[in-house]
Design an enzyme around this catalytic site. Sequence first.
Site, PDB file in Angstrom:
ATOM      1  N   GLU A  91      14.501  74.156  16.038  1.00  0.00           N
ATOM      2  CA  GLU A  91      15.391  73.006  15.814  1.00  0.00           C
ATOM      3  C   GLU A  91      14.550  71.973  15.069  1.00  0.00           C
ATOM      4  O   GLU A  91      13.703  71.311  15.672  1.00  0.00           O
ATOM      5  CB  GLU A  91      15.881  72.439  17.152  1.00  0.00           C
ATOM      6  N   CYS A 145      17.240  63.290  14.916  1.00  0.00           N
ATOM      7  CA  CYS A 145      17.458  64.322  13.890  1.00  0.00           C
ATOM      8  C   CYS A 145      18.882  64.269  13.344  1.00  0.00           C
ATOM      9  O   CYS A 145      19.142  64.723  12.240  1.00  0.00           O
ATOM     10  CB  CYS A 145      17.159  65.694  14.454  1.00  0.00           C
TER      11      CYS A 145
HETATM   12  P1  NAP Z   1       6.322  67.184  15.634  1.00  0.00           P
HETATM   13  O1  NAP Z   1       5.220  66.347  15.141  1.00  0.00           O
HETATM   14  O2  NAP Z   1       6.672  68.409  14.879  1.00  0.00           O
HETATM   15  O3  NAP Z   1       5.940  67.526  17.149  1.00  0.00           O
HETATM   16  C1  NAP Z   1       6.791  68.283  17.972  1.00  0.00           C
HETATM   17  C2  NAP Z   1       5.958  69.053  18.983  1.00  0.00           C
HETATM   18  O4  NAP Z   1       5.061  69.915  18.289  1.00  0.00           O
HETATM   19  C3  NAP Z   1       5.097  68.175  19.898  1.00  0.00           C
HETATM   20  O5  NAP Z   1       5.065  68.751  21.173  1.00  0.00           O
HETATM   21  C4  NAP Z   1       3.736  68.232  19.232  1.00  0.00           C
HETATM   22  O6  NAP Z   1       2.662  68.075  20.124  1.00  0.00           O
HETATM   23  C5  NAP Z   1       3.732  69.656  18.693  1.00  0.00           C
HETATM   24  N1  NAP Z   1       2.828  69.805  17.552  1.00  0.00           N
HETATM   25  C6  NAP Z   1       2.463  68.865  16.648  1.00  0.00           C
HETATM   26  N2  NAP Z   1       1.612  69.394  15.739  1.00  0.00           N
HETATM   27  C7  NAP Z   1       1.447  70.687  16.077  1.00  0.00           C
HETATM   28  C8  NAP Z   1       0.676  71.762  15.537  1.00  0.00           C
HETATM   29  N3  NAP Z   1      -0.067  71.607  14.433  1.00  0.00           N
HETATM   30  N4  NAP Z   1       0.735  72.958  16.144  1.00  0.00           N
HETATM   31  C9  NAP Z   1       1.500  73.126  17.239  1.00  0.00           C
HETATM   32  N5  NAP Z   1       2.234  72.156  17.813  1.00  0.00           N
HETATM   33  C10 NAP Z   1       2.221  70.955  17.240  1.00  0.00           C
HETATM   34  O7  NAP Z   1       7.698  66.392  15.765  1.00  0.00           O
HETATM   35  P2  NAP Z   1       7.935  64.986  16.439  1.00  0.00           P
HETATM   36  O8  NAP Z   1       7.381  63.947  15.536  1.00  0.00           O
HETATM   37  O9  NAP Z   1       7.504  65.028  17.869  1.00  0.00           O
HETATM   38  O10 NAP Z   1       9.532  64.926  16.452  1.00  0.00           O
HETATM   39  C11 NAP Z   1      10.283  64.508  15.395  1.00  0.00           C
HETATM   40  C12 NAP Z   1      10.889  65.678  14.653  1.00  0.00           C
HETATM   41  O11 NAP Z   1      11.674  66.461  15.539  1.00  0.00           O
HETATM   42  C13 NAP Z   1      11.836  65.249  13.560  1.00  0.00           C
HETATM   43  O12 NAP Z   1      11.626  66.003  12.411  1.00  0.00           O
HETATM   44  C14 NAP Z   1      13.212  65.539  14.151  1.00  0.00           C
HETATM   45  O13 NAP Z   1      14.228  65.748  13.215  1.00  0.00           O
HETATM   46  C15 NAP Z   1      12.921  66.765  14.934  1.00  0.00           C
HETATM   47  N6  NAP Z   1      13.958  66.964  15.942  1.00  0.00           N
HETATM   48  C16 NAP Z   1      14.869  67.949  15.719  1.00  0.00           C
HETATM   49  C17 NAP Z   1      15.887  68.154  16.647  1.00  0.00           C
HETATM   50  C18 NAP Z   1      16.893  69.247  16.448  1.00  0.00           C
HETATM   51  O14 NAP Z   1      17.568  69.576  17.424  1.00  0.00           O
HETATM   52  N7  NAP Z   1      17.019  69.836  15.266  1.00  0.00           N
HETATM   53  C19 NAP Z   1      15.962  67.349  17.782  1.00  0.00           C
HETATM   54  C20 NAP Z   1      15.017  66.356  17.967  1.00  0.00           C
HETATM   55  C21 NAP Z   1      14.006  66.181  17.030  1.00  0.00           C
HETATM   56  P3  NAP Z   1       1.807  66.709  20.208  1.00  0.00           P
HETATM   57  O15 NAP Z   1       2.789  65.668  20.543  1.00  0.00           O
HETATM   58  O16 NAP Z   1       0.843  66.981  21.310  1.00  0.00           O
HETATM   59  O17 NAP Z   1       1.171  66.518  18.883  1.00  0.00           O
END
Ligand code: NAP
Length: 505
Positions: free
Chosen positions: A272, A306
């Site tokens: 997602e 999102c």
């Molecule tokens: P993110 O930076 O991608 O992080 C999401 C998760 O991935 C966190 O648990 C993070 O851990 C982990 N993560 C980060 N870097 C990583 C890596 N290199 N390897 C493995 N895991 C890693 O996203 P975010 O900033 O938290 O959330 C915002 C994004 O989520 C937006 O793009 C939004 O659109 C999307 N989103 C989508 C939906 C949907 O249903 N489509 C719903 C909600 C949000 P750490 O926090 O420990 O770094």
Amino acid sequence: MNNFSDLHVHQSKATSQIMETLHDGKLFKTLAYINGKWVCGDEEKPVINPHDNSIAGYFTQLNHRQINQAIDCADNAFQPWRKLQAKQRAEYLHRWYDEIIKAKRDLAHLMVIEQGKLLSEAEGEIEYGASFIRWFAEEAQRSYGETIPSHIDNAQLMTFREPIGVAALITPWNFPSAMITRKASAAMAIGCTVLIKPASETPFSALALAELAERAGIPAGVFNVITGNAQTISTLFCDSDKVKALSFTGSTQVGKLLLEKAAHTVKKCSMELGGNAPFIVLPDMDAKQAATAAAEARFQTSGQDCLAANRIFVPETLYPAFIARFAEIVEQQVMGSGLTPASTIGPLINRTTVSAAQELIADAISKGAHIEAQAKVPSTGNYFPATLLTQVTPAMRVYREETFCPIAPVIPYRSLEQVIEMSNDTEYGLAAYVYGHDIHQIWQCMRGLEFGMVSVNSVKMTGPPIPFGGMKQSGLGREGSKHGFDDFSEVKYCCLGALPTVSGS
Ligand code: NAP
């Protein structure tokens, strides 16, 4: 090591502040939850309150050995859990749902402290997240297989839906509770055990869910919360043959990295990812009514959603009236703490996000955009003003990227064909909004928009009964609805033949 002892001093102060805001202080957990036990790692990391950048508390960072143990425990718990009747698993899930609803106020307060959103939004998220638990508890009891008309003589053909095994769930900070329950409830209801890696900005909401799972009597090893370094945890999850499914919600960038990592063990992946939602106002719409709906779709969760309306398309005929009303709405926004009842928009999650929003504005202005209206912000904390941006073009980053902040670019259009083409001109395909009356135009939008979810005349579109998910680079798979089981189960086909009677026997 000096720093480490300082951490503990900070922790006791921060802990006491959080405890004062909770009715039930036991919901504030700082250790990871593995196999029904609270586990302390080697280090701690702070969680920052986005309202004022104070330290809200510290949470533990597990080491390699502990993460691998968690995987083993979830694997050991799988067979006994899957062998329960769906009804028995549902009873556990219903108890968990009841515990969450009972604790709604405290869970919402915890969320505001670590995430920053408005208390009303946080309460809405707790209810929304919990509703998936109740839904999937019931739905799993109806996860029927099929019988297939046979093409083989004397054979009965059928399918069964079977739980896939241990599921790793990696979740973001913008919905720190619901993104966990939306995945975990589907996985657990169908018979999987789960390993959850919450975002490091918002671990407390996840750990509080674990405390409530424990109170609900969910057996040890079924629901585990693993905190620590994202790359370490995701690598260990992806490398393990015991983990059969990976379900991720977060940025498209990280989703792509995880898909690569998960390829080595051929895991079932669901993603997602990010969005770039268009909000299309049709020409027969009342401009003021449209502006109110567009502002709601843009500013919820401070724009860090999102589903947020990222580009607002308005017909040239309505443009002046729409802009006038939208500007009024922007100027009326009260930006402030999520715990202050008068606030209408909370802070952004951290300083980096505020800087990123400033860069988006700078890029747009340098290419000719104009700030039409802007809200006022408090002088401290991670606030970024709600902003109405006009003269926006496709060359600007605000048009192309998921902005994740309260910047509202409003773009005029001439024809329906043009606006559908402009809307689809993005690598994302999560959600789209359409507002208007003419059913022919609405129908053209519903079928012409390349988005997984199209919502007409309603900002609210999600909930347990609907298949939530995106097309293109917004993801793979669907959450919620009967499709929510697909990512956590396998369809097994069985051919039951009849042996011919042996003569004389
Ligand atoms: P993110 O930076 O991608 O992080 C999401 C998760 O991935 C966190 O648990 C993070 O851990 C982990 N993560 C980060 N870097 C990583 C890596 N290199 N390897 C493995 N895991 C890693 O996203 P975010 O900033 O938290 O959330 C915002 C994004 O989520 C937006 O793009 C939004 O659109 C999307 N989103 C989508 C939906 C949907 O249903 N489509 C719903 C909600 C949000 P750490 O926090 O420990 O770094």
